[in-house]
Design a protein around this motif. Structure first.
Motif, short mmCIF file in Angstrom:
data_model
loop_
_atom_site.label_atom_id
_atom_site.label_comp_id
_atom_site.label_asym_id
_atom_site.label_seq_id
_atom_site.Cartn_x
_atom_site.Cartn_y
_atom_site.Cartn_z
N THR A 75 0.82 -1.20 0.00
CA THR A 75 0.00 0.00 0.00
C THR A 75 0.86 1.26 0.00
O THR A 75 0.60 2.21 -0.75
N ARG A 86 -12.84 4.95 4.47
CA ARG A 86 -11.85 3.89 4.66
C ARG A 86 -11.93 2.89 3.52
O ARG A 86 -13.02 2.49 3.09
N SER A 87 -10.77 2.49 3.03
CA SER A 87 -10.72 1.52 1.94
C SER A 87 -11.27 0.18 2.42
O SER A 87 -11.01 -0.25 3.54
N GLN A 88 -12.02 -0.49 1.57
CA GLN A 88 -12.60 -1.79 1.93
C GLN A 88 -11.54 -2.89 1.96
O GLN A 88 -11.66 -3.85 2.73
N GLU A 134 -8.12 -2.23 2.34
CA GLU A 134 -6.98 -1.82 3.16
C GLU A 134 -7.50 -0.94 4.30
O GLU A 134 -7.75 0.25 4.11
#
Length: 288
Positions: free
Chosen positions: A74, A156-158, A160
Protein backbone atom coordinates in the motif's frame (compact mmCIF):
# COMPACT_ATOMS: atom_id res chain seq x y z
CA UNK A 1 11.46 10.09 31.54
CA UNK A 2 9.97 13.28 32.91
CA UNK A 3 8.63 14.15 29.45
CA UNK A 4 6.94 10.75 29.28
CA UNK A 5 5.31 11.21 32.70
CA UNK A 6 4.20 14.73 31.74
CA UNK A 7 2.62 13.42 28.53
CA UNK A 8 0.78 10.69 30.45
CA UNK A 9 -0.60 13.11 33.04
CA UNK A 10 -1.47 15.77 30.45
CA UNK A 11 -3.47 13.17 28.57
CA UNK A 12 -5.28 12.11 31.77
CA UNK A 13 -4.23 8.53 31.17
CA UNK A 14 -4.44 7.35 34.79
CA UNK A 15 -5.71 8.11 38.27
CA UNK A 16 -3.99 7.32 41.58
CA UNK A 17 -6.34 5.16 43.69
CA UNK A 18 -6.38 2.55 46.44
CA UNK A 19 -5.89 -0.97 45.06
CA UNK A 20 -9.08 -3.06 45.21
CA UNK A 21 -8.69 -6.33 47.12
CA UNK A 22 -9.97 -8.39 44.19
CA UNK A 23 -7.62 -6.82 41.61
CA UNK A 24 -3.94 -7.25 40.82
CA UNK A 25 -1.74 -4.33 39.79
CA UNK A 26 0.41 -4.99 36.71
CA UNK A 27 4.05 -3.96 36.86
CA UNK A 28 5.63 -1.32 34.61
CA UNK A 29 9.20 -0.69 33.42
CA UNK A 30 11.20 1.95 31.58
CA UNK A 31 12.46 1.26 28.07
CA UNK A 32 15.12 3.47 26.49
CA UNK A 33 15.73 3.89 22.78
CA UNK A 34 17.69 6.08 20.37
CA UNK A 35 15.85 7.23 17.25
CA UNK A 36 18.09 7.66 14.21
CA UNK A 37 17.95 9.70 11.03
CA UNK A 38 18.24 7.96 7.62
CA UNK A 39 21.97 8.75 7.56
CA UNK A 40 22.49 6.96 10.88
CA UNK A 41 22.89 10.06 13.05
CA UNK A 42 20.99 10.24 16.35
CA UNK A 43 17.72 12.13 16.08
CA UNK A 44 16.74 12.04 19.76
CA UNK A 45 16.83 9.95 22.92
CA UNK A 46 13.53 8.46 23.98
CA UNK A 47 12.20 6.98 27.24
CA UNK A 48 9.00 4.95 27.21
CA UNK A 49 6.97 3.69 30.18
CA UNK A 50 5.83 0.19 29.26
CA UNK A 51 3.32 -2.10 30.98
CA UNK A 52 4.38 -5.71 31.56
CA UNK A 53 1.61 -6.99 29.36
CA UNK A 54 2.62 -10.65 29.77
CA UNK A 55 1.01 -10.50 33.22
CA UNK A 56 -2.43 -9.64 31.80
CA UNK A 57 -5.16 -12.26 31.95
CA UNK A 58 -7.49 -12.79 28.98
CA UNK A 59 -11.12 -12.00 29.71
CA UNK A 60 -10.12 -9.97 32.78
CA UNK A 61 -7.56 -7.40 31.69
CA UNK A 62 -8.21 -7.58 27.94
CA UNK A 63 -10.34 -9.18 25.23
CA UNK A 64 -9.68 -8.14 21.61
CA UNK A 65 -6.12 -7.19 20.67
CA UNK A 66 -5.88 -7.18 16.85
CA UNK A 67 -5.19 -3.89 15.06
CA UNK A 68 -4.34 -3.56 11.34
CA UNK A 69 -1.34 -1.68 9.96
CA UNK A 70 -0.61 -0.47 6.43
CA UNK A 71 0.91 -3.10 4.17
CA UNK A 72 4.17 -2.34 2.42
CA UNK A 73 2.43 -2.76 -0.95
CA UNK A 74 0.00 0.00 0.00
CA UNK A 75 2.80 2.41 0.91
CA UNK A 76 4.65 1.63 -2.32
CA UNK A 77 1.46 2.20 -4.32
CA UNK A 78 0.93 5.62 -2.70
CA UNK A 79 4.53 6.55 -3.45
CA UNK A 80 4.14 5.43 -7.06
CA UNK A 81 0.90 7.39 -7.44
CA UNK A 82 2.48 10.54 -5.97
CA UNK A 83 5.45 10.18 -8.34
CA UNK A 84 3.15 9.78 -11.34
CA UNK A 85 0.95 12.75 -10.41
CA UNK A 86 3.76 14.99 -9.20
CA UNK A 87 2.42 15.23 -5.63
CA UNK A 88 4.54 15.71 -2.52
CA UNK A 89 4.54 13.06 0.20
CA UNK A 90 4.46 14.19 3.85
CA UNK A 91 4.79 12.44 7.20
CA UNK A 92 3.38 12.99 10.68
CA UNK A 93 4.35 11.13 13.86
CA UNK A 94 1.88 10.86 16.73
CA UNK A 95 3.58 11.38 20.09
CA UNK A 96 2.62 8.66 22.59
CA UNK A 97 -0.12 7.45 20.25
CA UNK A 98 -1.32 4.61 22.48
CA UNK A 99 -2.08 7.04 25.30
CA UNK A 100 -5.08 8.28 23.29
CA UNK A 101 -6.94 4.95 23.24
CA UNK A 102 -9.89 4.72 25.66
CA UNK A 103 -9.87 1.57 27.81
CA UNK A 104 -13.05 -0.41 28.40
CA UNK A 105 -11.48 -2.85 30.86
CA UNK A 106 -10.64 -2.11 34.50
CA UNK A 107 -6.84 -2.20 34.59
CA UNK A 108 -4.48 -1.20 37.43
CA UNK A 109 -0.70 -0.68 37.22
CA UNK A 110 2.00 -0.10 39.80
CA UNK A 111 3.63 3.30 40.23
CA UNK A 112 6.69 3.68 37.96
CA UNK A 113 10.20 3.50 39.36
CA UNK A 114 11.55 6.95 40.19
CA UNK A 115 8.08 8.54 40.24
CA UNK A 116 6.44 7.00 43.31
CA UNK A 117 4.25 9.51 45.17
CA UNK A 118 5.59 10.19 48.67
CA UNK A 119 3.25 9.10 51.42
CA UNK A 120 1.11 7.15 48.92
CA UNK A 121 3.46 4.29 48.12
CA UNK A 122 0.73 1.66 48.57
CA UNK A 123 -1.59 3.20 45.99
CA UNK A 124 -1.77 2.15 42.32
CA UNK A 125 -2.83 3.79 39.09
CA UNK A 126 -6.11 2.92 37.44
CA UNK A 127 -5.77 3.33 33.70
CA UNK A 128 -8.39 5.34 31.87
CA UNK A 129 -6.46 5.16 28.61
CA UNK A 130 -3.98 2.67 27.22
CA UNK A 131 -0.26 2.53 27.89
CA UNK A 132 2.44 0.95 25.75
CA UNK A 133 2.81 -2.75 26.51
CA UNK A 134 -0.89 -3.41 27.10
CA UNK A 135 -2.12 -6.17 24.84
CA UNK A 136 -5.16 -4.12 23.76
CA UNK A 137 -3.21 -0.85 23.30
CA UNK A 138 -2.83 -1.07 19.48
CA UNK A 139 -6.52 -1.87 19.06
CA UNK A 140 -7.73 0.99 21.26
CA UNK A 141 -5.52 3.46 19.36
CA UNK A 142 -6.74 2.22 15.98
CA UNK A 143 -10.37 2.50 17.13
CA UNK A 144 -9.71 6.07 18.26
CA UNK A 145 -8.02 7.28 15.06
CA UNK A 146 -10.48 5.39 12.85
CA UNK A 147 -13.49 7.09 14.46
CA UNK A 148 -11.79 10.49 14.19
CA UNK A 149 -11.12 10.04 10.46
CA UNK A 150 -14.76 9.03 9.96
CA UNK A 151 -15.90 12.22 11.69
CA UNK A 152 -13.63 14.27 9.41
CA UNK A 153 -15.27 12.87 6.28
CA UNK A 154 -12.66 10.28 5.30
CA UNK A 155 -13.67 7.06 3.60
CA UNK A 156 -11.85 3.89 4.66
CA UNK A 157 -10.72 1.52 1.94
CA UNK A 158 -12.60 -1.79 1.93
CA UNK A 159 -9.49 -3.80 1.05
CA UNK A 160 -6.98 -1.82 3.16
CA UNK A 161 -8.38 -0.77 6.59
CA UNK A 162 -5.51 1.69 7.22
CA UNK A 163 -5.92 3.64 3.97
CA UNK A 164 -8.23 6.66 4.11
CA UNK A 165 -9.44 8.84 1.24
CA UNK A 166 -11.12 12.25 1.43
CA UNK A 167 -12.71 14.01 -1.54
CA UNK A 168 -13.41 17.73 -1.78
CA UNK A 169 -15.36 18.96 -4.76
CA UNK A 170 -15.00 17.04 -8.00
CA UNK A 171 -11.24 16.82 -8.39
CA UNK A 172 -9.51 17.41 -5.02
CA UNK A 173 -8.36 14.32 -3.14
CA UNK A 174 -6.35 13.52 0.00
CA UNK A 175 -4.81 10.10 0.77
CA UNK A 176 -3.66 9.01 4.24
CA UNK A 177 -1.92 5.74 5.17
CA UNK A 178 -1.60 4.78 8.84
CA UNK A 179 1.11 2.54 10.31
CA UNK A 180 0.60 2.49 14.09
CA UNK A 181 1.69 6.06 15.01
CA UNK A 182 3.13 7.12 11.64
CA UNK A 183 0.97 8.81 8.99
CA UNK A 184 1.95 9.24 5.35
CA UNK A 185 -0.29 11.60 3.42
CA UNK A 186 -0.44 13.20 0.00
CA UNK A 187 -2.93 14.91 -2.32
CA UNK A 188 -3.38 17.24 -5.27
CA UNK A 189 -4.61 20.25 -3.25
CA UNK A 190 -1.90 21.97 -1.16
CA UNK A 191 -4.43 23.85 0.97
CA UNK A 192 -6.30 20.64 1.72
CA UNK A 193 -3.05 18.92 2.69
CA UNK A 194 -2.01 21.80 4.95
CA UNK A 195 -5.43 21.94 6.66
CA UNK A 196 -5.22 18.22 7.37
CA UNK A 197 -1.88 18.70 9.14
CA UNK A 198 -3.20 21.63 11.19
CA UNK A 199 -6.31 19.73 12.31
CA UNK A 200 -4.31 16.63 13.23
CA UNK A 201 -1.89 18.67 15.33
CA UNK A 202 -4.83 20.29 17.13
CA UNK A 203 -6.37 16.92 17.93
CA UNK A 204 -3.24 14.98 18.91
CA UNK A 205 0.32 15.66 20.05
CA UNK A 206 2.15 15.39 16.72
CA UNK A 207 5.64 15.76 15.29
CA UNK A 208 5.63 17.37 11.85
CA UNK A 209 8.37 15.51 9.96
CA UNK A 210 7.79 17.48 6.75
CA UNK A 211 8.49 15.70 3.48
CA UNK A 212 8.61 11.92 3.70
CA UNK A 213 12.25 10.81 4.06
CA UNK A 214 12.21 7.49 5.92
CA UNK A 215 9.38 5.01 6.41
CA UNK A 216 9.44 1.29 7.34
CA UNK A 217 13.11 0.98 6.44
CA UNK A 218 12.59 2.68 3.06
CA UNK A 219 14.54 5.84 2.30
CA UNK A 220 12.57 8.29 0.18
CA UNK A 221 14.06 11.17 -1.83
CA UNK A 222 11.78 13.73 -3.49
CA UNK A 223 12.79 16.41 -5.98
CA UNK A 224 11.55 18.02 -9.18
CA UNK A 225 12.51 14.90 -11.17
CA UNK A 226 10.34 12.50 -9.19
CA UNK A 227 10.42 10.21 -6.15
CA UNK A 228 13.30 7.80 -5.54
CA UNK A 229 13.32 5.00 -2.97
CA UNK A 230 16.08 2.73 -1.69
CA UNK A 231 17.07 0.64 1.35
CA UNK A 232 20.77 1.46 1.60
CA UNK A 233 20.88 1.76 5.39
CA UNK A 234 18.81 -1.41 5.83
CA UNK A 235 21.20 -3.35 3.57
CA UNK A 236 24.21 -1.99 5.45
CA UNK A 237 22.70 -3.07 8.79
CA UNK A 238 22.14 -6.59 7.44
CA UNK A 239 25.76 -6.80 6.25
CA UNK A 240 27.02 -5.55 9.62
CA UNK A 241 24.81 -8.01 11.49
CA UNK A 242 26.35 -11.00 9.67
CA UNK A 243 29.89 -9.64 9.63
CA UNK A 244 30.04 -9.03 5.88
CA UNK A 245 30.12 -5.23 5.75
CA UNK A 246 33.66 -5.16 4.33
CA UNK A 247 33.12 -7.95 1.83
CA UNK A 248 33.91 -7.53 -1.86
CA UNK A 249 30.89 -7.24 -4.17
CA UNK A 250 30.50 -9.86 -6.92
CA UNK A 251 27.94 -10.28 -9.67
CA UNK A 252 27.65 -14.09 -9.37
CA UNK A 253 28.11 -15.25 -5.74
CA UNK A 254 29.44 -18.79 -6.31
CA UNK A 255 31.95 -20.81 -4.31
CA UNK A 256 35.50 -19.95 -5.33
CA UNK A 257 37.28 -22.66 -7.44
CA UNK A 258 34.16 -24.84 -7.52
CA UNK A 259 34.45 -27.47 -10.26
CA UNK A 260 31.17 -28.54 -11.83
CA UNK A 261 30.89 -32.03 -13.35
CA UNK A 262 28.40 -33.46 -15.78
CA UNK A 263 28.29 -36.68 -13.76
CA UNK A 264 28.80 -36.51 -10.00
CA UNK A 265 28.55 -40.25 -9.37
CA UNK A 266 24.90 -40.26 -8.33
CA UNK A 267 22.27 -42.68 -9.71
CA UNK A 268 20.42 -41.33 -12.75
CA UNK A 269 16.67 -40.86 -12.28
CA UNK A 270 14.08 -40.58 -15.02
CA UNK A 271 11.98 -37.59 -13.96
CA UNK A 272 8.92 -38.60 -15.98
CA UNK A 273 8.84 -42.08 -14.48
CA UNK A 274 9.06 -40.55 -11.01
CA UNK A 275 6.12 -38.19 -11.69
CA UNK A 276 3.99 -40.98 -13.20
CA UNK A 277 4.81 -43.24 -10.26
CA UNK A 278 3.64 -40.66 -7.69
CA UNK A 279 0.55 -39.87 -9.80
CA UNK A 280 -0.40 -43.57 -9.98
CA UNK A 281 0.08 -44.02 -6.25
CA UNK A 282 -2.08 -40.96 -5.50
CA UNK A 283 -4.92 -42.19 -7.71
CA UNK A 284 -4.63 -45.70 -6.29
CA UNK A 285 -4.92 -44.39 -2.74
CA UNK A 286 -7.97 -42.26 -3.65
CA UNK A 287 -9.72 -45.17 -5.39
CA UNK A 288 -9.07 -47.53 -2.51
Amino acid sequence: MQEEIDAIEKNKTWQLVEKPNDKEAIGVKWVYKLKHNPDGSIQRAKARLVVKGYAQQPGIDYSETFAPVARLDTVRTIIALAAQKGWNLYQLDVKSAFLNGELKEEVYVQQPQGFVSKGQEEKVYRLKKALYGLKQAPRTWYSEIDSYFAQQGFQRSQSEPTLYVKHQGKDDILLVALYVDDLVYTGNNKKMVENFKIEMMKKYEMSDLGLLHHFLGIEVYQDEYGVFICQKRYAENILKKFGMYGCKPIEIPLVVNEKLKKEDGGRLIDGWKLVLSYSFKARFNVCC
